[in-house]
Design a protein around this motif. Structure first.
Motif, mmCIF file in Angstrom:
data_model
loop_
_atom_site.group_PDB
_atom_site.id
_atom_site.type_symbol
_atom_site.label_atom_id
_atom_site.label_comp_id
_atom_site.label_asym_id
_atom_site.label_seq_id
_atom_site.Cartn_x
_atom_site.Cartn_y
_atom_site.Cartn_z
ATOM 1 N N ALA A 92 0.831 -1.211 0.000
ATOM 2 C CA ALA A 92 0.000 0.000 0.000
ATOM 3 C C ALA A 92 0.864 1.259 0.000
ATOM 4 C CB ALA A 92 -0.927 -0.005 1.219
ATOM 5 N N PHE A 93 1.923 1.249 0.799
ATOM 6 C CA PHE A 93 2.832 2.399 0.790
ATOM 7 C C PHE A 93 3.507 2.536 -0.570
ATOM 8 C CE2 PHE A 93 2.559 2.366 5.428
ATOM 9 C CZ PHE A 93 2.574 3.721 5.692
ATOM 10 N N ALA A 292 -1.972 3.167 5.593
ATOM 11 C CA ALA A 292 -0.949 3.975 4.927
ATOM 12 C C ALA A 292 -1.370 5.448 4.903
ATOM 13 C CB ALA A 292 -0.702 3.455 3.515
ATOM 14 N N MET A 293 -2.631 5.695 4.605
ATOM 15 C CA MET A 293 -3.116 7.076 4.608
ATOM 16 C C MET A 293 -3.063 7.668 6.008
ATOM 17 S SD MET A 293 -6.283 7.257 1.920
ATOM 18 C CE MET A 293 -7.172 5.830 2.540
ATOM 19 N N VAL A 294 -3.452 6.875 6.995
ATOM 20 C CA VAL A 294 -3.446 7.353 8.372
ATOM 21 C C VAL A 294 -2.021 7.685 8.819
ATOM 22 C CG1 VAL A 294 -3.724 6.584 10.760
ATOM 23 C CG2 VAL A 294 -5.588 6.279 9.123
ATOM 24 N N MET A 295 -1.077 6.813 8.504
ATOM 25 C CA MET A 295 0.301 7.080 8.930
ATOM 26 C C MET A 295 0.866 8.294 8.209
ATOM 27 S SD MET A 295 0.980 5.179 11.433
ATOM 28 C CE MET A 295 2.580 5.994 11.572
ATOM 29 N N VAL A 324 -3.873 16.701 3.408
ATOM 30 C CA VAL A 324 -4.091 15.269 3.598
ATOM 31 C C VAL A 324 -5.587 15.021 3.709
ATOM 32 C CG1 VAL A 324 -3.646 13.319 5.117
ATOM 33 C CG2 VAL A 324 -1.876 15.040 4.752
ATOM 34 N N CYS A 325 -6.103 14.060 2.968
ATOM 35 C CA CYS A 325 -7.540 13.799 2.924
ATOM 36 C C CYS A 325 -7.755 12.299 2.849
ATOM 37 C CB CYS A 325 -8.136 14.496 1.699
ATOM 38 S SG CYS A 325 -9.871 14.117 1.412
ATOM 39 N N PHE A 326 -8.467 11.751 3.814
ATOM 40 C CA PHE A 326 -8.703 10.316 3.798
ATOM 41 C C PHE A 326 -9.907 9.966 4.653
ATOM 42 C CE2 PHE A 326 -7.352 9.342 8.075
ATOM 43 C CZ PHE A 326 -6.548 10.414 8.389
#
Ligand SMILES: [Zn+2]
Length: 355
Positions: A92-93, A292-295, A324-326
Motif C-alpha cells: 500500500a505504501f 498507509a493514509m493514516v500514517m 491530507v484527505c482520507f
C-alpha cells in the motif's frame, strides 16, 4: 496477540533494555532490497520511510530440528494472516508513491520462536531460535538507526492480531487500561509520559499537543484510524477500555524498540481484529491502504509537516499539495488536514458528482 502484559516497569528492566540497545549497529542495507537471516527464518525488507513495522507472531515455519518451546509458559497461538497483512501494508505504501516502510517478519511459528519476548523466554535456549531472535531484533535496531540518522525521528508499529470479542484495533502504548482512564492532567504528568511508548513525541510534536491529546484527542492515531472505519482504542471515539474488557497494552517489542527505551522512534503495538482486517486479501488491502493514509497524515500532523520524508527522494505522497484527505472515497467520516496558518476550501461530492 501477546500472552502476558509487561511484568513491571522497574529499574532493572530499563537497564536491561538499554544494554541491548547499545549493541545495535547500522548495516549497509539498501532500500527496496530484501534480506534474510543466515537460516532464512527472519526477513527484512529495507525501506525508505521513517516507519518500521515488525510482524513477530504470524510465521508458519516449523523446522523439525527446532524443538517446540516449553519454557516459561509458552503461548503457541499464531496471529493469523499478519505476515500477509504486513506485506499488504508494504504494498500500500509502495502504491502511494514508490516509497516503503522497513518491514521485519519472523517466519518461524510461535511454537518455535516468540519474537515478542526476551531472548530466554522467546527462544528457550535453542541455538537456531536464538539466531533468529537476534536477527529479528538486530534488523529492527538497524532500521531504527537508519531512520534516526536520516530523518531524526520516526515511528514503529509492532503488528499483531487479537481474538477478543470486541471488534476494535487495540493500540498498546505500554499504558494499562486503568491508566488510560486517568484524567488528562495525570496522563500528562512526567510519570505517565515516561511509561509511554510515544514518550518522545509527547515532548516534541509539531502542534505542541499533550500526551493525552496524542492518545485520545481528535488527531490521535486511534482517532484517525477510527475515522477510516476501523474502530480503535484508545481514540477520541473510544478513549479507554472499560474495566473487565480484554485489552493488550503492549509487550516486549514496543518496550524495547520505542522511545519508552529512549531515542526518538516512537511506537505502538497494533492488535488487529480478524474479520474485516485480516480475514481476506480484499480486507487486508483495504485496511493496508487506510493505514498507509493514516500514517501519512500522522507524520504530517505531528512529525514532519508537509515535508517529504522519503529518504530515497521520491515523494511519499503527491508533492503538489500538502493537504491530507482520507479515506477517499468515504462513507460516514472523512478527515482533512492542512498546514496551520493556511486556509483551504473543502468541497465534498457524492458518487453522482453532486456537491
Ligand atoms: Zn501477537
Amino acid at each position: 496477540m501477546i500472552g502476558a502484559r509487561l511484568p513491571c516497569r522497574c529499574l532493572p528492566v530499563v537497564i536491561a533494555l538499554l544494554l541491548v540497545r547499545v549493541g545495535a549497529k547500522a548495516q549497509p542495507f539498501l532500500p527496496g532490497n530484501t534480506y534474510f537471516s543466515p537460516n532464512g527464518h527472519i526477513e527484512y525488507r529495507c525501506g525508505d520511510l521513517p516507519l518500521i513495522i515488525s510482524v513477530p507472531h504470524g510465521g508458519a515455519l516449523q523446522p523439525a530440528d527446532i524443538p517446540d518451546r516449553t519454557c516459561n509458559s509458552p503461548v503457541y497461538d499464531v496471529d493469523a494472516n499478519t505476515v500477509e497483512l504486513g506485506q499488504a501494508i508494504d504494498s500500500a505504501f509502495l502504491a502511494r508513491g514508490g516509497c516503503r516502510p522497513h518491514l521485519i517478519i519472523n517466519h518461524l511459528a510461535r511454537r518455535k520462536l516468540d519474537a515478542n519476548r526476551n531472548l530466554i523466554d522467546g527462544a528457550c535456549g535453542d541455538p537456531q531460535a536464538e539466531l533468529a531472535w537476534n536477527a529479528f531484533h538486530d534488523f529492527i535496531d538497524s532500521a531504527s538507526a537508519t531512520v534516526t540518522a536520516l530523518t531524526g525521528k520516526g515511528f514503529y508499529l509492532d503488528l499483531h492480531g487479537h481474538g477478543h470479542a470486541i471488534q476494535r484495533v487495540e493500540l498498546g502504548y505500554l499504558l494499562y487500561e486503568d491508566e488510560l482512564a486517568l484524567p488528562p492532567a495525570t496522563l500528562n504528568s512526567s510519570t505517565y509520559i515516561n511509561y509511554s511508548s510515544i514518550r518522545n513525541l509527547a515532548g516534541n510534536n509539531l502542534q505542541g499537543l499533550t500526551h493525552a491529546e496524542l492518545l485520545q484527542g481528535p488527531q490521535a492515531l486511534g482517532t484517525l484510524l477510527s475515522n477510516t472505519g476501523y474502530p480503535a482504542v484508545p481514540s477520541q471515539q473510544d478513549p479507554f477500555p472499560m474495566a473487565g474488557q480484554p485489552y493488550f497494552s503492549g509487550g516486549y517489542n514496543v518496550a524495547q524498540h520505542s522511545s519508552y527505551a529512549g531515542g526518538s522512534i516512537d511506537g505502538v503495538q497494533v492488535e488487529c481484529y480478524y474479520t474485516g482486517i485480516r480475514g481476506t486479501g480484499v480486507d487486508r488491502a483495504r485496511f493496508a491502504d487506510s493505514l498507509a493514509m493514516v500514517m501519512d497524515a500522522y507524520f504530517a500532523l505531528h512529525y514532519f509537516g508537509s515535508g517529504n520524508t522519503c529518504t530515497s527522494g521520491l515523494p511519499e505522497r503527491p508533492s503538489t499539495t500538502s493537504i491530507v484527505c482520507f479515506p477517499n472515497p468515504c462513507t460516514d467520516h472523512i478527515t482533512v488536514a492542512w498546514p496551520a496558518g493556511t486556509s483551504a476550501t473543502v468541497r465534498v461530492n457524492d458518487l453522482l458528482g453532486r456537491v
